[in-house]
Structures are given as C-alpha cells and as structure tokens.
Design a protein around this motif. Structure first.
Motif, PDB file in Angstrom:
ATOM      1  N   VAL A  52      40.923  25.596  41.516  1.00  0.00           N
ATOM      2  CA  VAL A  52      42.353  25.789  41.297  1.00  0.00           C
ATOM      3  C   VAL A  52      42.621  26.783  40.166  1.00  0.00           C
ATOM      4  O   VAL A  52      43.650  27.455  40.143  1.00  0.00           O
ATOM      5  CB  VAL A  52      43.025  24.431  41.015  1.00  0.00           C
ATOM      6  N   ASP A  53      41.684  26.897  39.215  1.00  0.00           N
ATOM      7  CA  ASP A  53      41.863  27.836  38.107  1.00  0.00           C
ATOM      8  C   ASP A  53      41.781  29.299  38.565  1.00  0.00           C
ATOM      9  O   ASP A  53      42.191  30.202  37.828  1.00  0.00           O
ATOM     10  CB  ASP A  53      40.805  27.588  37.030  1.00  0.00           C
ATOM     11  N   ASP A  54      41.220  29.525  39.760  1.00  0.00           N
ATOM     12  CA  ASP A  54      41.067  30.897  40.256  1.00  0.00           C
ATOM     13  C   ASP A  54      42.247  31.340  41.107  1.00  0.00           C
ATOM     14  O   ASP A  54      42.288  32.489  41.554  1.00  0.00           O
ATOM     15  CB  ASP A  54      39.795  31.012  41.107  1.00  0.00           C
ATOM     16  N   VAL A  55      43.179  30.432  41.371  1.00  0.00           N
ATOM     17  CA  VAL A  55      44.212  30.683  42.378  1.00  0.00           C
ATOM     18  C   VAL A  55      45.580  30.823  41.715  1.00  0.00           C
ATOM     19  O   VAL A  55      45.897  30.123  40.755  1.00  0.00           O
ATOM     20  CB  VAL A  55      44.244  29.527  43.403  1.00  0.00           C
ATOM     21  N   ASP A  56      46.373  31.725  42.261  1.00  0.00           N
ATOM     22  CA  ASP A  56      47.748  31.942  41.778  1.00  0.00           C
ATOM     23  C   ASP A  56      48.685  31.747  42.976  1.00  0.00           C
ATOM     24  O   ASP A  56      48.669  32.550  43.913  1.00  0.00           O
ATOM     25  CB  ASP A  56      47.868  33.360  41.221  1.00  0.00           C
ATOM     26  N   PHE A  57      49.484  30.675  42.951  1.00  0.00           N
ATOM     27  CA  PHE A  57      50.371  30.361  44.068  1.00  0.00           C
ATOM     28  C   PHE A  57      51.698  31.099  43.906  1.00  0.00           C
ATOM     29  O   PHE A  57      52.335  31.009  42.855  1.00  0.00           O
ATOM     30  CB  PHE A  57      50.627  28.855  44.153  1.00  0.00           C
ATOM     31  N   ARG A  58      52.108  31.772  44.974  1.00  0.00           N
ATOM     32  CA  ARG A  58      53.320  32.573  44.912  1.00  0.00           C
ATOM     33  C   ARG A  58      54.102  32.479  46.215  1.00  0.00           C
ATOM     34  O   ARG A  58      53.526  32.271  47.281  1.00  0.00           O
ATOM     35  CB  ARG A  58      52.980  34.051  44.622  1.00  0.00           C
ATOM     36  N   ARG A  59      55.402  32.668  46.090  1.00  0.00           N
ATOM     37  CA  ARG A  59      56.291  32.664  47.252  1.00  0.00           C
ATOM     38  C   ARG A  59      56.838  34.073  47.457  1.00  0.00           C
ATOM     39  O   ARG A  59      57.397  34.650  46.534  1.00  0.00           O
ATOM     40  CB  ARG A  59      57.454  31.692  47.035  1.00  0.00           C
ATOM     41  N   PRO A  61      45.459  41.598  47.825  1.00  0.00           N
ATOM     42  CA  PRO A  61      45.557  42.180  46.474  1.00  0.00           C
ATOM     43  C   PRO A  61      46.629  41.436  45.678  1.00  0.00           C
ATOM     44  O   PRO A  61      47.648  41.027  46.233  1.00  0.00           O
ATOM     45  CB  PRO A  61      45.971  43.633  46.755  1.00  0.00           C
ATOM     46  N   HIS A  62      46.367  41.242  44.388  1.00  0.00           N
ATOM     47  CA  HIS A  62      47.341  40.513  43.579  1.00  0.00           C
ATOM     48  C   HIS A  62      48.588  41.371  43.358  1.00  0.00           C
ATOM     49  O   HIS A  62      48.468  42.563  43.017  1.00  0.00           O
ATOM     50  CB  HIS A  62      46.733  40.114  42.238  1.00  0.00           C
ATOM     51  N   PRO A  63      49.785  40.798  43.546  1.00  0.00           N
ATOM     52  CA  PRO A  63      51.003  41.628  43.417  1.00  0.00           C
ATOM     53  C   PRO A  63      51.223  42.164  42.025  1.00  0.00           C
ATOM     54  O   PRO A  63      51.975  43.128  41.846  1.00  0.00           O
ATOM     55  CB  PRO A  63      52.117  40.661  43.831  1.00  0.00           C
TER      56      PRO A  63
END
Length: 649
Positions: free
Chosen positions: A74-81, A441-443
């Motif tokens: 979970v520390d590696d993940v970035d949740f986004r809408r 890719p990360h926004p």
C-alpha cells in the motif's frame, strides 16, 4: 489543433479512456492517444485490501518479478480519481488522400502538424491519418513512420505511400518520389524491448489496449477509529467473533461498533502516537537535536501531550485471544507463510457480509462521512410488512421457493458501495502469462504507482446458502474424507466449520487452479449457483446480463449478486426482483439449469459451457473457472449428487 472538449461519464472514462489508450475523436475525424489524466487524490477507501488485490492481479503477468509489481504494498500506491482526460494526436503519420498523390507527412510531435494546416504540401488536398499502429506484448506502441531516403539530399522531403493493393495493407510501403528508394513498410522492430519485429494493427483493434482493473465492494470504515485499528489478525478475529455471534451482547447491549472493538489497547495506541510524534519532531528540529535531547536525559515522552485513555483496554485483547483458541484457519494449520493474506481476505469478506446484512451498528446520524454505508432489508423483515403482503400475496411462497435452491436467508441491499479501479494496461494479446503489465505514468511525475478509482453506490441481493445442506451434500459426494462433520443443528458450529475448512488463500488468484479439494468443492458449488441465478435474473429485473456481477463468499457461505451500474445511482432493478419476482426467478433458474443445448457432451465433460453457465468476463469474478452444472442438478451417472431439489438430469 486548438483545444476542444467532449463530455464522457466517469465509468466510460475508466473503461475506455485509460492513460496510453487510443480513441476516435469523431468530431474532427482523428485518432488520439490519452496522454494524461488530471486527478484528485482519494483516501477514503480500504487501501490495504485494494493494494493486496492489485498485487494478486499483477502476480499472473509475465513481468510480475519486475518493478513496480514485485513486493507491491500500500505504501507504493497512490489512489486517485480522474476528473479530466487530456489527449493528443496519434499516430503521427499522415498521407494525402488524393489517390494520384499519397504524399506522406510524418512528424515527431502533434503540434508540428499545425504548420501543415491539414493539407498536402504537394497538391493541397486533405491529409488523412494512417489508421494503423504497431503494438507489442511488452506494452510498447509505435507510430508507423517512414525511414528517410538513403540519398541525404532527399531525406524525408519526397516520401510517398504505395497503396497499389488497397485491400492488402501488408503490401503497403513507403518510397522516395525522387529516386524510388524503399523507405520502410508496415512493420519494424520493437523500439522498447528490441526482441521482435512488430506488425501493424488497426487503431480500433481490441489488441491495441487492454485495461487492467476490477470492481470490488468497498465498505467505508468509520474514520474516527481507523487510525487506531490494528489490522491483520486482530481485525480478522474481531470480525470472526462477530460472525460467530460471540459479540452479540457487546454490540447490541453496549452499543459498540466493530471499529471500536478493533481498536488498539491504550498502551499500543499511545506507543504508536509517541513514535509518530517523535518522527514529526525530528522533521521539525532535526534528528540530531532530538538525539541530543535524549542524551541529555530528557524523557522525550514527556514532551508530548499523550491523550487520556478513552477506551477499555482489554476488550480487544480478550476477544482476539478467545477467537484464536476457537478458530484455526487452514493457512495456520498448514504453516502457510501467507497467513497474513488469509486474515486480510477474510476480514474484508466478513466485514462486507456483516455490514451488508446487519447494517451499521452505531448511530449514523452522529457519524460524518458514513453515507456510503449499505442499508439492508431482510426477506423476513419484508414479509412482516402487512401492507406489502396485501399488495404482493405471492410473496408468501418466497421462503419455500428459496428453500428449493437451499438458500436459507436473503436480503436486498441498497447503497452498496462499489469501487471500480484500474491499475495498468497490456497490449497485443489478452493472455496474462504472455504479456507485460504496464503501470500508468504518474499524473504528477511522482515515484508511486497511480491507481485510478471510482466509487459508486449500487444495489445487491445477498443470498446466504444453507450451511447444513452443503455439509450433507459434501458428505453424500464423499468430499468429507478425513474432515470432521460439524453439528448440523448448531448454526455457530456450522459457521466455525466453514471458517476452518475453506482456505481463502486458494482463491486469491482466480486464474490459478484451486488445489485444496474441499475449498474447490465448496467454491465450485457456490459459483455454479451464482451463475445459474445470474443468467435468469436479467429477465426478471430488467438489467442487462452484463450489468449483474457476483461476489462469492465461500467462508460464510453467501453469494452477492449486485448491479454493476457505474452511473452513480441505483436503477431499482434488484429491489424489483427481490420484492416481486423471486418465485418466477427461482422456477426459471431450476428449469434453465437442467439441460444444455450441448448435452450430452457438456454434461459428460465439464458440466459448464457458454450455452449454460458461462457469463461475460465483466460479470464473472473468476473468468468462468470452477463451474459445474452437475453440482446443482446431479450427474455423471449418479456420482455427483444434486444440491438442488429437482433431482438428477
């Protein structure tokens, strides 16, 4: 090309317009690539569980041992809408549509086409986009560009497309109009992995982009206590105790919620709080300064104002210890190194079941942000409503009908919170084991792996399957060899038996075979029931068959059939089915499952095919695996007993 906007629903965006996908921009007759998503950060979800699900999904792809998928937490993940999609022109090769010209214009950047004004530099006719791209199973996508003429004086200045055989793009190639030099065809070696030569695909082909994601039920945890809950074994055992009825008095008489029962003891909570405060102090004044304070004899804990005890310290520990003595999970007995995974899966399953059938135990009016809690209505509660029975007298036969398919209890659930998430994509072929999973890719250009989510309310029917009937069926089938029978008259003993004998770790990856015999038998039975009921539910509730999905809970055991609507409102179809159509639904299901148009081949081989039990991939939770119609109606010359009342085929 000037900026332009078009409106699309969030669900459509999640499914069709993922980062690095292609789409048709019909208004301008162009194809475009999604270059980025503009997003908002999301924190109100069960992040640990979702991250574990993503790690499980990723483990079935060819590059599961590579970053960012290996050891994903979970520390590696970035949740986004997502809230806005930005696209750019792609592919970047155009040619003149004039059949006597076919001059090629290829650019490195979409903006460079602005200077062409969309016109051929040779004859001023309109330029047309080449409707093919190159994709490889490593995840790479390439525009089909010509190579320069070998004569340096010509370069790219006189490139044309030869479409002599218009119906055979394989024969198309680029050439120099000045010297006739060959300048490339419709294939080239992959520029990312350099392993293979890659051939063209139509832009609209499904193989250009496979979005990877899933949908799960995501009940909100009371945020007032979430930071104090110790997840893992402790949280799973609190919920197991609640499921077994061991906490009924505490929940009902003392008014405690599961979150309150799962909180850390005072000492644990304060230790965790002090640890965080010390880290915050180090960031504020520097680690060196903090170390000096400690060396000088200052009791660092006295620096902080530790909150007073607000919970009863021993409640959680006592519950956990008592449950630990009572329930031994299969992964515990077998020394499974993934026992933590079993606790996580089980706690999610039980929390979802308990809240969806019992509702929130606390006072919703006093709790902010809990509007996503499900609101259940049991069949027993519905039949106690006199006005309902007066207008729907046929409802009196509902319990009898459900008993014919061994369903002991049923609920209709409103406001069921679903989480639709996508975490990457693949190209070229659908098989997971033959493709590389690509992260988005990360926004914001950060190192974490973005996961895009959409939370939607839905409605569901929850069916709790008769536990004693399953035990009797397993015994008759000879599947209980070496396993002690529970007391089938004791509901608590039955619940404990399913917790101790269904191995949830066997069900983590639905693309892998279930090796534990008893778990496979129970899951196949429930999964077959679920599909048989889903296939006929569509005709009774008005929802498309692809709009009904399943969540099978073999440890309970129960089946969730929910409307996979992504329109942010409930259509009411499941309510209509539950209140007015149970009797034809069950009758039609029993009749429908008796035969398959491919019998006797279907019956004698797998007992399930596209004509009888298979559903679309978006509706099934395990890619149509572990299905057998004979488990419900009997077969294989009497060696498989019928679980349903209808007898043998």
């Amino acid at each position: 090309m000037a900026d332009s906007e078009m409106k699309r629903g969030l669900a459509q965006v999640m499914y069709r317009f993922g980062p690095e996908s292609l789409f048709d921009y019909g208004r301008r007759g162009l194809s475009m690539k999604v270059s980025r998503w503009e997003t908002n950060k999301i924190s109100s979800l069960d992040a640990n569980y979702v991250a574990e699900q993503i790690a499980t999904h990723a483990s079935s792809f060819r590059n599961d041992d590579e970053d960012p998928w290996v050891d994903l937490t979970v520390d590696d993940v970035d949740f986004r809408r997502p809230n806005r999609v930005v696209g750019s022109l792609y592919p970047l090769t155009m040619y003149c549509q004039n059949r006597s010209c076919h001059r090629v214009v290829s650019k490195k950047e979409p903006s460079h086409f602005v200077y062409t004004n969309g016109e051929c530099p040779e004859c001023s006719d309109e330029l047309r986009q080449l409707a093919f791209v190159l994709v490889h199973d490593c995840g790479n996508m390439m525009s089909i560009n010509p190579q320069p003429c070998s004569n340096p004086d010509h370069g790219y200045d006189h490139i044309y497309l030869n479409k002599q055989n218009i119906n055979d793009p394989l024969s198309w190639h680029f050439y120099c109009g000045e010297c006739g030099d060959f300048c490339g065809n419709m294939s080239k070696r992959c520029t990312k992995c350099h392993k293979e030569r890659v051939y063209f695909r139509p832009i609209a082909s499904n193989s250009v982009y496979y979005s990877q994601g899933d949908v799960l039920v995501n009940l909100p945890i009371d945020q007032r206590y979430s930071d104090d809950i110790e997840y893992g074994e402790s949280w799973a055992r609190i919920l197991m105790a609640a499921h077994l009825g061991d906490l009924d008095d505490v929940v009902e008489e003392e008014g405690k919620t599961y979150e309150e029962l799962g909180r850390m003891t005072t000492d644990e909570r304060d230790a965790k709080r002090r640890e965080k405060q010390i880290e915050d102090l180090k960031e504020e004044v520097g680690a060196e300064q903090v170390e000096k304070m400690i060396e000088s004899g200052v009791d660092i804990e006295d620096v902080f104002d530790v909150a007073e005890d607000t919970i009863k310290g021993s409640t959680r520990e006592e519950v956990v210890e008592e449950n630990r003595e009572r329930v031994k999970l299969p992964s515990q007995r077998g020394g499974d190194s993934d026992v933590d995974q079993a606790y996580s899966t089980l706690s999610h399953e039980l929390f979802t079941y308990l809240r969806s059938t019992q509702g929130y135990e606390g006072n919703l009016d006093a709790t902010d942000g809990m509007e996503r809690q499900p609101t259940p209505l049991s069949l027993d509660g519905l039949l106690e409503q006199e006005d309902f029975l007066e207008s729907n007298p046929e409802a009196e036969v509902y319990p009898e009908k459900l008993q014919k398919v061994n369903i002991a209890s049923a609920w209709v659930v409103d406001n069921l919170p679903l989480l639709n998430y996508t975490f990457g994509f693949t190209r070229d072929r659908p098989e997971r084991s033959r493709t590389d999973l690509q992260p988005f890719p990360h926004p914001r250009g950060e190192d974490s792996t973005p996961v895009y989510v959409d939370q939607t309310p839905s409605e569901a029917i929850v069916l709790q399957v008769d536990r004693s009937a399953i035990i009797e069926w397993l015994d008759e089938k000879g599947a209980l060899r070496g396993v002690e029978r529970p007391d089938t008259d004791d509901e608590s003993d039955l619940k404990e038996w399913f917790l101790e004998n269904v191995d949830t770790n066997e069900l983590r990856d639905h693309y892998s075979p279930i090796e534990d015999d008893l778990t496979r038998e129970v899951y196949t039975l429930l999964h077959s029931m679920s599909h048989a009921l889903m296939r006929t539910a569509s005709g009774q509730c008005g929802l498309d068959s692809n709009s009904i999905s399943e969540y099978v809970m073999p440890s309970v055991p129960a089946i969730f059939l929910y409307a996979s609507s992504t329109e942010h409102f409930s259509l009411g179809g499941m309510h209509t089915l539950f209140k007015t159509r149970i009797h034809p639904w069950v009758d039609e299901t029993i009749a429908d499952v008796q035969q398959c148009v491919y019998d006797p081949v279907c019956e004698h081989e797998d007992g399930a095919c596209h004509a009888c039990l298979h559903m679309s991939e978006v509706a099934c939770e395990s890619a149509n695996g572990n299905l057998d119609r004979r488990y419900l109606v009997g077969g294989d010359r009497g060696r498989i007993p019928a679980f349903w009342e209808s007898g043998y085929v």
